[in-house]
Design a protein around this motif. Sequence first.
Motif, PDB file in Angstrom:
ATOM      1  N   GLU A   1       0.815  -1.214   0.000  1.00 32.59           N
ATOM      2  CA  GLU A   1       0.000   0.000   0.000  1.00 32.59           C
ATOM      3  C   GLU A   1       0.843   1.257   0.000  1.00 32.59           C
ATOM      4  O   GLU A   1       0.433   2.291  -0.545  1.00 32.59           O
ATOM      5  N   ARG A   2       2.041   1.193   0.600  1.00 28.54           N
ATOM      6  CA  ARG A   2       2.829   2.407   0.856  1.00 28.54           C
ATOM      7  C   ARG A   2       4.179   2.422   0.141  1.00 28.54           C
ATOM      8  O   ARG A   2       5.212   2.701   0.716  1.00 28.54           O
ATOM      9  N   GLY A   3       4.159   2.116  -1.132  1.00 27.67           N
ATOM     10  CA  GLY A   3       5.337   2.334  -1.957  1.00 27.67           C
ATOM     11  C   GLY A   3       6.305   1.182  -2.052  1.00 27.67           C
ATOM     12  O   GLY A   3       7.331   1.305  -2.731  1.00 27.67           O
ATOM     13  N   GLY A   4       6.030   0.063  -1.391  1.00 30.72           N
ATOM     14  CA  GLY A   4       6.897  -1.101  -1.512  1.00 30.72           C
ATOM     15  C   GLY A   4       6.555  -1.915  -2.757  1.00 30.72           C
ATOM     16  O   GLY A   4       5.619  -1.609  -3.497  1.00 30.72           O
ATOM     17  N   ASP A   5       7.324  -2.955  -2.985  1.00 36.10           N
ATOM     18  CA  ASP A   5       7.076  -3.817  -4.153  1.00 36.10           C
ATOM     19  C   ASP A   5       7.262  -5.275  -3.741  1.00 36.10           C
ATOM     20  O   ASP A   5       8.186  -5.953  -4.204  1.00 36.10           O
ATOM     21  N   PRO A   6       6.383  -5.787  -2.870  1.00 31.03           N
ATOM     22  CA  PRO A   6       6.570  -7.136  -2.355  1.00 31.03           C
ATOM     23  C   PRO A   6       6.544  -8.222  -3.422  1.00 31.03           C
ATOM     24  O   PRO A   6       7.043  -9.334  -3.184  1.00 31.03           O
ATOM     25  N   LEU A   7       6.002  -7.947  -4.607  1.00 31.22           N
ATOM     26  CA  LEU A   7       5.930  -8.952  -5.662  1.00 31.22           C
ATOM     27  C   LEU A   7       7.124  -8.883  -6.618  1.00 31.22           C
ATOM     28  O   LEU A   7       7.188  -9.674  -7.574  1.00 31.22           O
ATOM     29  N   ARG A   8       8.059  -8.007  -6.384  1.00 35.03           N
ATOM     30  CA  ARG A   8       9.219  -7.861  -7.265  1.00 35.03           C
ATOM     31  C   ARG A   8      10.043  -9.149  -7.289  1.00 35.03           C
ATOM     32  O   ARG A   8      10.447  -9.667  -6.244  1.00 35.03           O
ATOM     33  N   ALA A   9      10.272  -9.653  -8.481  1.00 36.12           N
ATOM     34  CA  ALA A   9      11.067 -10.872  -8.633  1.00 36.12           C
ATOM     35  C   ALA A   9      12.536 -10.605  -8.327  1.00 36.12           C
ATOM     36  O   ALA A   9      13.049  -9.509  -8.583  1.00 36.12           O
ATOM     37  N   GLY A  10      13.194 -11.609  -7.760  1.00 33.93           N
ATOM     38  CA  GLY A  10      14.631 -11.505  -7.506  1.00 33.93           C
ATOM     39  C   GLY A  10      14.992 -11.038  -6.120  1.00 33.93           C
ATOM     40  O   GLY A  10      16.179 -11.053  -5.751  1.00 33.93           O
ATOM     41  N   LYS A  11      14.005 -10.652  -5.315  1.00 34.28           N
ATOM     42  CA  LYS A  11      14.289 -10.203  -3.952  1.00 34.28           C
ATOM     43  C   LYS A  11      14.426 -11.409  -3.022  1.00 34.28           C
ATOM     44  O   LYS A  11      13.767 -12.433  -3.190  1.00 34.28           O
ATOM     45  N   ARG A  12      15.261 -11.248  -2.002  1.00 38.79           N
ATOM     46  CA  ARG A  12      15.432 -12.313  -1.024  1.00 38.79           C
ATOM     47  C   ARG A  12      14.213 -12.439  -0.119  1.00 38.79           C
ATOM     48  O   ARG A  12      13.901 -13.531   0.350  1.00 38.79           O
ATOM     49  N   ASP A  13      13.572 -11.330   0.153  1.00 33.96           N
ATOM     50  CA  ASP A  13      12.374 -11.312   0.979  1.00 33.96           C
ATOM     51  C   ASP A  13      11.421 -10.300   0.363  1.00 33.96           C
ATOM     52  O   ASP A  13      11.849  -9.198  -0.018  1.00 33.96           O
ATOM     53  N   PRO A  14      10.129 -10.616   0.247  1.00 33.77           N
ATOM     54  CA  PRO A  14       9.192  -9.649  -0.336  1.00 33.77           C
ATOM     55  C   PRO A  14       9.196  -8.292   0.353  1.00 33.77           C
ATOM     56  O   PRO A  14       8.859  -7.278  -0.275  1.00 33.77           O
ATOM     57  N   LEU A  15       9.584  -8.247   1.635  1.00 32.69           N
ATOM     58  CA  LEU A  15       9.582  -6.982   2.374  1.00 32.69           C
ATOM     59  C   LEU A  15      10.830  -6.143   2.135  1.00 32.69           C
ATOM     60  O   LEU A  15      10.858  -4.967   2.506  1.00 32.69           O
ATOM     61  N   ASP A  16      11.861  -6.707   1.545  1.00 31.52           N
ATOM     62  CA  ASP A  16      13.102  -5.953   1.344  1.00 31.52           C
ATOM     63  C   ASP A  16      12.823  -4.683   0.544  1.00 31.52           C
ATOM     64  O   ASP A  16      12.202  -4.735  -0.519  1.00 31.52           O
ATOM     65  N   PRO A  17      13.294  -3.519   1.035  1.00 30.73           N
ATOM     66  CA  PRO A  17      13.011  -2.245   0.349  1.00 30.73           C
ATOM     67  C   PRO A  17      14.117  -1.837  -0.622  1.00 30.73           C
ATOM     68  O   PRO A  17      15.293  -2.205  -0.463  1.00 30.73           O
ATOM     69  N   LEU A  18      13.720  -1.054  -1.601  1.00 33.40           N
ATOM     70  CA  LEU A  18      14.648  -0.526  -2.599  1.00 33.40           C
ATOM     71  C   LEU A  18      15.588   0.500  -1.974  1.00 33.40           C
ATOM     72  O   LEU A  18      15.155   1.404  -1.263  1.00 33.40           O
ATOM     73  N   LEU A  19      16.868   0.349  -2.260  1.00 28.58           N
ATOM     74  CA  LEU A  19      17.868   1.334  -1.846  1.00 28.58           C
ATOM     75  C   LEU A  19      18.286   2.238  -3.003  1.00 28.58           C
ATOM     76  O   LEU A  19      18.521   3.429  -2.803  1.00 28.58           O
ATOM     77  N   TRP A  20      18.411   1.666  -4.192  1.00 27.49           N
ATOM     78  CA  TRP A  20      18.903   2.422  -5.341  1.00 27.49           C
ATOM     79  C   TRP A  20      18.217   1.908  -6.608  1.00 27.49           C
ATOM     80  O   TRP A  20      18.203   0.698  -6.855  1.00 27.49           O
ATOM     81  N   ARG A  21      17.631   2.829  -7.367  1.00 32.10           N
ATOM     82  CA  ARG A  21      16.953   2.483  -8.615  1.00 32.10           C
ATOM     83  C   ARG A  21      17.836   2.924  -9.775  1.00 32.10           C
ATOM     84  O   ARG A  21      18.115   4.123  -9.928  1.00 32.10           O
ATOM     85  N   SER A  22      18.297   1.965 -10.552  1.00 30.21           N
ATOM     86  CA  SER A  22      19.147   2.314 -11.684  1.00 30.21           C
ATOM     87  C   SER A  22      18.348   3.074 -12.738  1.00 30.21           C
ATOM     88  O   SER A  22      17.108   3.018 -12.774  1.00 30.21           O
ATOM     89  N   GLU A  23      19.050   3.777 -13.600  1.00 28.53           N
ATOM     90  CA  GLU A  23      18.392   4.668 -14.561  1.00 28.53           C
ATOM     91  C   GLU A  23      17.450   3.918 -15.497  1.00 28.53           C
ATOM     92  O   GLU A  23      17.794   2.858 -16.025  1.00 28.53           O
ATOM     93  N   ARG A  24      16.247   4.455 -15.673  1.00 34.58           N
ATOM     94  CA  ARG A  24      15.294   4.003 -16.675  1.00 34.58           C
ATOM     95  C   ARG A  24      15.134   5.087 -17.723  1.00 34.58           C
ATOM     96  O   ARG A  24      15.279   6.275 -17.429  1.00 34.58           O
ATOM     97  N   ILE A  25      14.811   4.672 -18.922  1.00 35.55           N
ATOM     98  CA  ILE A  25      14.611   5.632 -20.005  1.00 35.55           C
ATOM     99  C   ILE A  25      13.470   6.575 -19.643  1.00 35.55           C
ATOM    100  O   ILE A  25      12.395   6.142 -19.219  1.00 35.55           O
ATOM    101  N   GLY A  26      13.719   7.872 -19.774  1.00 37.35           N
ATOM    102  CA  GLY A  26      12.706   8.881 -19.524  1.00 37.35           C
ATOM    103  C   GLY A  26      12.569   9.286 -18.073  1.00 37.35           C
ATOM    104  O   GLY A  26      11.728  10.134 -17.755  1.00 37.35           O
ATOM    105  N   GLU A  27      13.354   8.699 -17.164  1.00 37.12           N
ATOM    106  CA  GLU A  27      13.286   9.058 -15.751  1.00 37.12           C
ATOM    107  C   GLU A  27      14.526   9.855 -15.348  1.00 37.12           C
ATOM    108  O   GLU A  27      15.611   9.660 -15.911  1.00 37.12           O
ATOM    109  N   PRO A  28      14.396  10.733 -14.357  1.00 34.58           N
ATOM    110  CA  PRO A  28      15.568  11.468 -13.863  1.00 34.58           C
ATOM    111  C   PRO A  28      16.594  10.504 -13.265  1.00 34.58           C
ATOM    112  O   PRO A  28      16.232   9.486 -12.656  1.00 34.58           O
ATOM    113  N   ALA A  29      17.849  10.830 -13.442  1.00 36.69           N
ATOM    114  CA  ALA A  29      18.929  10.008 -12.884  1.00 36.69           C
ATOM    115  C   ALA A  29      20.138  10.888 -12.636  1.00 36.69           C
ATOM    116  O   ALA A  29      20.308  11.945 -13.259  1.00 36.69           O
TER     117      ALA A  29
END
Length: 446
Positions: free
Chosen positions: A195-223
């Motif tokens: 509900e609050r900005g997490g991504d518990p369904l993200r594939a590749g995480k060790r635990d669904p609750l693990d939070p994002l620390l760094w988002r690598s650059e995506r096309i069209g997004e600030p970086a």
Amino acid sequence: MQSWSRPTVPRLPGTGVFPRIFDSATQSLVEASPYPATPGIASIYVCGITPYDATHLGHAATYLAFDTLIRVWLDAGLEVRYVQNTTDIDDPLLERAARDSVDWRELAASQIELFRGDMENLCIIPPDEYVAVTDVVPDVADAVKVLLQNGSAYHVPSAGAADDVYFDSGFAATAWHLGQESSLDRATMLALSAERGGDPLRAGKRDPLDPLLWRSERIGEPAWESALGRGRPGWHIECSVIALAHLPTPLTVNGGGRDLVFPHHEFSAGHAAALTGHPLARIYAHAGMVAHEGEKMSKSLGNLVLVSRLVAGGADPRAIRLALLSERYRNDWEWTDAHLRSAEQRLISWMGWAATTAIEGEVKGASGDSASGDSALVEGGVVSGGASGGASGDGALLTELRERLADDLDTPGAIAAFDAHIRSGAAATQTAIDALDALLGIRLAP
């Protein structure tokens, strides 16, 4: 980054006491006193806004709660070090900018400026350091690199040119474990994460609750360029890095709205512990949620009541402040027009009572009597009152106000005490007027 003008806070006779406030981590009242390593200094970090649709009354109630705490600390003779961030880069901001077809930087700048004006109107004491996340992106990347090196972070393949980086919530740290700050069960954590900005369904995480620390650059997004390559920070790590850079730890208080208990404050504490080996804060304090029209006030529901619109409609900012103070800070409650009407009536009554001080002073001056000692000198932004307590009832009033506010910031109790003081027939004195200004932030002078 520039904050806003600091209101003058009168200095009162005597010294207040350290308050006891509710700690979400222990679910108990805890004395908010300085850490032994920093005697005489209280430190506080309050999470700032994500700058779009600012400032609604939920925001205002949160910052007013911690403004009250700071005023009680100042009255107790403490030096206060206060830091606040503004999350001027985050997915919700980018989504709103795209929806409205505006540049995200222009949207953030306009809303931050609006927030500054609202805080100044409400006489909120500003932070000593007001920090934009966009100004500390390299520092956040450096911190994430440390977490990778000590094993508390890991890479997850992404749609960008490089991996994303996540925090391992199972990292063994003596200063923190998952659930320590929120005291929530796992099922609730999973629901709140989604509900609050997490991504518990993200594939590749060790635990669904693990939070994002760094988002690598995506096309069209600030970086931003950084030690991790181009990208931008996750949400929780930004507050950890800013707090650690500007305040001694453990902080006396880490504060915010109750919707930040999980995941934001839980993982901000976890990141800080993984970086330093020490707890982030001694107390985690949270303001309740403000509802309107039967629902929690939120941007997504569109039921916001904005401070700026109330002021533009003719509301006295002091009445808005007084209306918010009429509710206990950590309770959930619903705003209605009756809150403002009642506060406006109370403010008029108090101002009429306070006006008798000036009238009496003019009469005494005309008769050749000296002033009663209630005049004040401004010293370094703090008014130093010449009165030693004013009328005999002032000492009892001050004691009552201090006791109410020391009891978990009981502002409704303090308001009731002031009402009772006036109903008792007590004459208006500068000491009593200054007490209202210093402790509740309500200035009765024009």
